[in-house]
Design a protein around this motif. Structure first.
Motif, PDB file in Angstrom:
ATOM      1  N   ASP A 221       0.765  -1.259  -0.036  1.00  0.00           N
ATOM      2  CA  ASP A 221      -0.069   0.027   0.157  1.00  0.00           C
ATOM      3  C   ASP A 221       0.895   1.404   0.036  1.00  0.00           C
ATOM      4  N   HIS A 222       2.163   1.076   0.152  1.00  0.00           N
ATOM      5  CA  HIS A 222       2.970   2.303   0.136  1.00  0.00           C
ATOM      6  C   HIS A 222       3.414   2.749  -1.070  1.00  0.00           C
ATOM      7  N   LEU A 223       3.092   2.007  -2.211  1.00  0.00           N
ATOM      8  CA  LEU A 223       3.600   2.067  -3.499  1.00  0.00           C
ATOM      9  C   LEU A 223       2.540   3.246  -4.308  1.00  0.00           C
ATOM     10  N   GLY A 224       1.696   3.653  -3.596  1.00  0.00           N
ATOM     11  CA  GLY A 224       0.826   4.800  -4.292  1.00  0.00           C
ATOM     12  C   GLY A 224       0.034   4.369  -5.214  1.00  0.00           C
ATOM     13  N   LEU A 225      -0.229   3.068  -5.509  1.00  0.00           N
ATOM     14  CA  LEU A 225      -1.019   2.520  -6.567  1.00  0.00           C
ATOM     15  C   LEU A 225      -2.467   2.881  -6.182  1.00  0.00           C
ATOM     16  N   THR A 226      -3.059   3.522  -7.207  1.00  0.00           N
ATOM     17  CA  THR A 226      -4.339   4.002  -6.918  1.00  0.00           C
ATOM     18  C   THR A 226      -5.129   3.428  -8.346  1.00  0.00           C
ATOM     19  N   TYR A 227      -5.858   2.433  -8.145  1.00  0.00           N
ATOM     20  CA  TYR A 227      -6.954   1.867  -9.173  1.00  0.00           C
ATOM     21  C   TYR A 227      -8.061   2.455  -8.764  1.00  0.00           C
ATOM     22  N   GLU A 228      -9.166   2.168  -9.179  1.00  0.00           N
ATOM     23  CA  GLU A 228     -10.771   2.339  -8.641  1.00  0.00           C
ATOM     24  C   GLU A 228     -10.740   1.316  -7.326  1.00  0.00           C
ATOM     25  N   GLY A 229     -10.679   1.903  -6.453  1.00  0.00           N
ATOM     26  CA  GLY A 229     -10.697   0.919  -5.074  1.00  0.00           C
ATOM     27  C   GLY A 229      -9.271   0.270  -4.651  1.00  0.00           C
ATOM     28  N   SER A 230      -9.406  -0.856  -4.378  1.00  0.00           N
ATOM     29  CA  SER A 230      -8.028  -1.737  -4.198  1.00  0.00           C
ATOM     30  C   SER A 230      -7.475  -2.090  -5.540  1.00  0.00           C
ATOM     31  N   PRO A 231      -6.208  -2.141  -5.454  1.00  0.00           N
ATOM     32  CA  PRO A 231      -5.501  -2.682  -6.903  1.00  0.00           C
ATOM     33  C   PRO A 231      -5.438  -4.108  -7.127  1.00  0.00           C
ATOM     34  N   GLY A 232      -5.758  -5.025  -6.155  1.00  0.00           N
ATOM     35  CA  GLY A 232      -5.989  -6.100  -6.331  1.00  0.00           C
ATOM     36  C   GLY A 232      -7.759  -6.540  -6.972  1.00  0.00           C
ATOM     37  N   GLU A 233      -8.433  -5.559  -7.044  1.00  0.00           N
ATOM     38  CA  GLU A 233      -9.611  -5.959  -7.278  1.00  0.00           C
ATOM     39  C   GLU A 233     -10.170  -6.712  -8.506  1.00  0.00           C
ATOM     40  N   GLU A 234      -9.428  -6.399  -9.818  1.00  0.00           N
ATOM     41  CA  GLU A 234      -9.799  -7.216 -10.758  1.00  0.00           C
ATOM     42  C   GLU A 234      -9.189  -8.550 -10.799  1.00  0.00           C
ATOM     43  N   VAL A 235      -8.286  -8.770 -10.235  1.00  0.00           N
ATOM     44  CA  VAL A 235      -7.850 -10.170  -9.744  1.00  0.00           C
ATOM     45  C   VAL A 235      -8.763 -11.052  -8.832  1.00  0.00           C
ATOM     46  N   PHE A 236      -9.312 -10.083  -7.824  1.00  0.00           N
ATOM     47  CA  PHE A 236     -10.291 -10.753  -6.894  1.00  0.00           C
ATOM     48  C   PHE A 236     -11.424 -11.077  -7.926  1.00  0.00           C
ATOM     49  N   ALA A 237     -12.014 -10.301  -8.698  1.00  0.00           N
ATOM     50  CA  ALA A 237     -13.302 -10.535  -9.221  1.00  0.00           C
ATOM     51  C   ALA A 237     -13.045 -11.666 -10.331  1.00  0.00           C
ATOM     52  N   ALA A 238     -11.766 -11.879 -10.896  1.00  0.00           N
ATOM     53  CA  ALA A 238     -11.635 -13.062 -11.576  1.00  0.00           C
ATOM     54  C   ALA A 238     -11.697 -14.319 -10.822  1.00  0.00           C
ATOM     55  N   LEU A 239     -11.851 -14.275  -9.456  1.00  0.00           N
ATOM     56  CA  LEU A 239     -11.989 -15.306  -8.697  1.00  0.00           C
ATOM     57  C   LEU A 239     -13.408 -15.538  -8.133  1.00  0.00           C
ATOM     58  N   LEU A 240     -13.905 -14.258  -7.978  1.00  0.00           N
ATOM     59  CA  LEU A 240     -15.344 -14.184  -7.405  1.00  0.00           C
ATOM     60  C   LEU A 240     -16.239 -14.739  -8.416  1.00  0.00           C
ATOM     61  N   ASP A 241     -16.000 -14.281  -9.684  1.00  0.00           N
ATOM     62  CA  ASP A 241     -17.193 -14.826 -10.885  1.00  0.00           C
ATOM     63  C   ASP A 241     -17.416 -16.258 -10.770  1.00  0.00           C
ATOM     64  N   PRO A 242     -16.361 -16.985 -10.957  1.00  0.00           N
ATOM     65  CA  PRO A 242     -16.627 -18.571 -11.020  1.00  0.00           C
ATOM     66  C   PRO A 242     -17.193 -19.030  -9.722  1.00  0.00           C
ATOM     67  N   VAL A 243     -16.686 -18.353  -8.609  1.00  0.00           N
ATOM     68  CA  VAL A 243     -17.120 -18.773  -7.344  1.00  0.00           C
ATOM     69  C   VAL A 243     -18.792 -18.715  -7.189  1.00  0.00           C
ATOM     70  N   SER A 244     -19.209 -17.398  -7.706  1.00  0.00           N
ATOM     71  CA  SER A 244     -20.519 -17.153  -7.734  1.00  0.00           C
ATOM     72  C   SER A 244     -21.321 -18.142  -8.709  1.00  0.00           C
ATOM     73  N   SER A 245     -20.935 -18.334  -9.612  1.00  0.00           N
ATOM     74  CA  SER A 245     -21.543 -19.506 -10.676  1.00  0.00           C
ATOM     75  C   SER A 245     -21.519 -20.720  -9.976  1.00  0.00           C
ATOM     76  N   ALA A 246     -20.526 -21.056  -9.282  1.00  0.00           N
ATOM     77  CA  ALA A 246     -20.611 -22.448  -8.733  1.00  0.00           C
ATOM     78  C   ALA A 246     -21.658 -22.292  -7.485  1.00  0.00           C
ATOM     79  N   LEU A 247     -21.616 -21.514  -6.909  1.00  0.00           N
ATOM     80  CA  LEU A 247     -22.587 -21.281  -5.510  1.00  0.00           C
ATOM     81  C   LEU A 247     -24.104 -21.102  -6.039  1.00  0.00           C
ATOM     82  N   GLY A 248     -24.544 -20.431  -6.956  1.00  0.00           N
ATOM     83  CA  GLY A 248     -25.577 -19.968  -7.307  1.00  0.00           C
ATOM     84  C   GLY A 248     -26.203 -19.145  -5.857  1.00  0.00           C
ATOM     85  N   ASP A 249     -27.370 -19.466  -5.621  1.00  0.00           N
ATOM     86  CA  ASP A 249     -27.954 -18.911  -4.540  1.00  0.00           C
ATOM     87  C   ASP A 249     -27.625 -19.610  -3.114  1.00  0.00           C
TER      88      ASP A 249
END
Lengths: 216, 216
Positions: free
Chosen positions: A137-165
DNA sequence: TGTACATCAGTGAACGCGCGTTCACTGATGTAC
DNA sequence: TGTACATCAGTGAACGCGCGTTCACTGATGTAC
């Protein structure tokens, strides 16, 4: 990679000074991949690697931190791409799928992406530490929100599909991220420990957290 | 804690120079707890904290690394003790226990110790990083085997009790360690992420990995 | 009770190092005439 | 085809910094007489 005697660099032509910028980022990236962490990465070492004097860097980056940010941003994008590119070993055609098949396909994608994440981290601990380590966090990176967000999304998407409701996809994806991060950093730092098979360990986490049968 | 104007230190009497050794380790430990990492911890800063000049440290430690090793060794012992001291919230008398009660008691111990581990790590990220971070192996620590072994044993024991013959205790304990490490380090470094409830997350891991019903 | 002395905990100055950053500059290149 | 010039990519020296470590020393203390 790094040579003991730095190759003297042919001076760019007027108008082409911009090329140096890419070379600098490339060199910093290569050193980061070799070195253990971003903290050990010095402007002067980067300049040496490029075959340039340190002040020449200031034509392209106003500060060391800004240069590191450029490197880290590129690596973040690369990691996100690597996750998206990771395909399950036996991908079946998307047609003629019932819900059960869709769930199992999503789980396969989760497995493939977790393997890709961990492989990326273990291959270059220094790079990984720059992305997710203590000083990230000291590197002054500023994505929208957290820098790892795009990476996290690539994980969250298939997890959502697998779990459904049936389940808290955010919680499960978070837990998976935590587990992968733990695997990468502990295996990197505790070399003396008797780690079992990597894929089997990953598989245990995926199966346990997604309530899926184990594949190995 | 640290004062801006370091208190001038009363010189020890002849024969009592050994006292300084403890004060140095205490100061280094305090600075490590405040600072982010061992790498940022300098001999001169430690000396300032004690109220001493830097060369005075060499009467007690031949090298900076040796001093850091002393600090880290003490912290490892402290963490192991904290795990052993962690008691389940509702401890029942050991008598009149059937196998099912013994298993559930062991799981409670696992829960208590994982909470103690994570609390220890989150309270002092700098200390934790010195124990298990990227540079942990450069500190020249040599226990029998790995330095974290005593800590790991405090986790493996109750896991073995909980699983009995039904499961791979070593693998489960390893997975739990990985998960706890991931929790501590990611929550410390990714402050911007929306982390859910800590105890709930820990509980998910314990339940999923030990095949136990969730408590929350 | 008083003095000389040995001990030794801790000081102060200095070393060489690599760092990030600044500044005035050089000299090869492309362009205009 | 030849010369003068402007551009600007990159250099080299220097700054002040904090670091780990070395060395010769100082001066308060306890002890022996």
């Amino acid at each position: 990679m790094t040579s003991a005697t730095p190759a003297p660099r042919a001076r760019n032509r007027p108008g082409e000074g911009g090329r140096l910028r890419d070379d600098i980022v490339d060199a910093a990236d290569a050193l980061l991949a070799d070195a253990g962490s971003a903290a050990r990465l010095s402007l002067r070492a980067i300049a040496r690697e490029v075959g340039i004097t340190a002040p020449a860097i200031y034509a392209h980056f106003t500060t060391k931190e800004q240069l590191l940010s450029a490197v880290v941003a590129r690596r973040f994008a690369g990691l996100a791409q690597a996750l998206r590119d990771a395909e399950p070993e036996s991908a079946e055609p998307a047609s003629t799928r019932g819900p059960a098949e869709q769930r199992s396909a999503a789980i396969s994608t989760v497995r493939a992406r977790t393997r890709a994440y961990v492989a990326y981290g273990l291959e270059h601990p220094g790079v990984y530490a720059a992305l997710f380590g203590p000083d990230a966090d000291h590197l002054g990176l500023t994505y929208e929100g957290s820098p790892g967000e795009e990476v996290f999304a690539a994980l969250l998407d298939p997890v959502s599909s697998a779990l459904g409701d049936h389940g808290d996809a955010l919680a499960v994806a978070t837990d998976l991220w935590v587990a992968m991060h733990g695997i990468v950093t502990l295996r990197s730092s505790q070399r003396g420990f008797v780690w079992g098979d990597l894929d089997a360990q990953l598989d245990r986490f995926v199966s346990a957290l997604l309530d899926a049968p184990r594949t190995r």
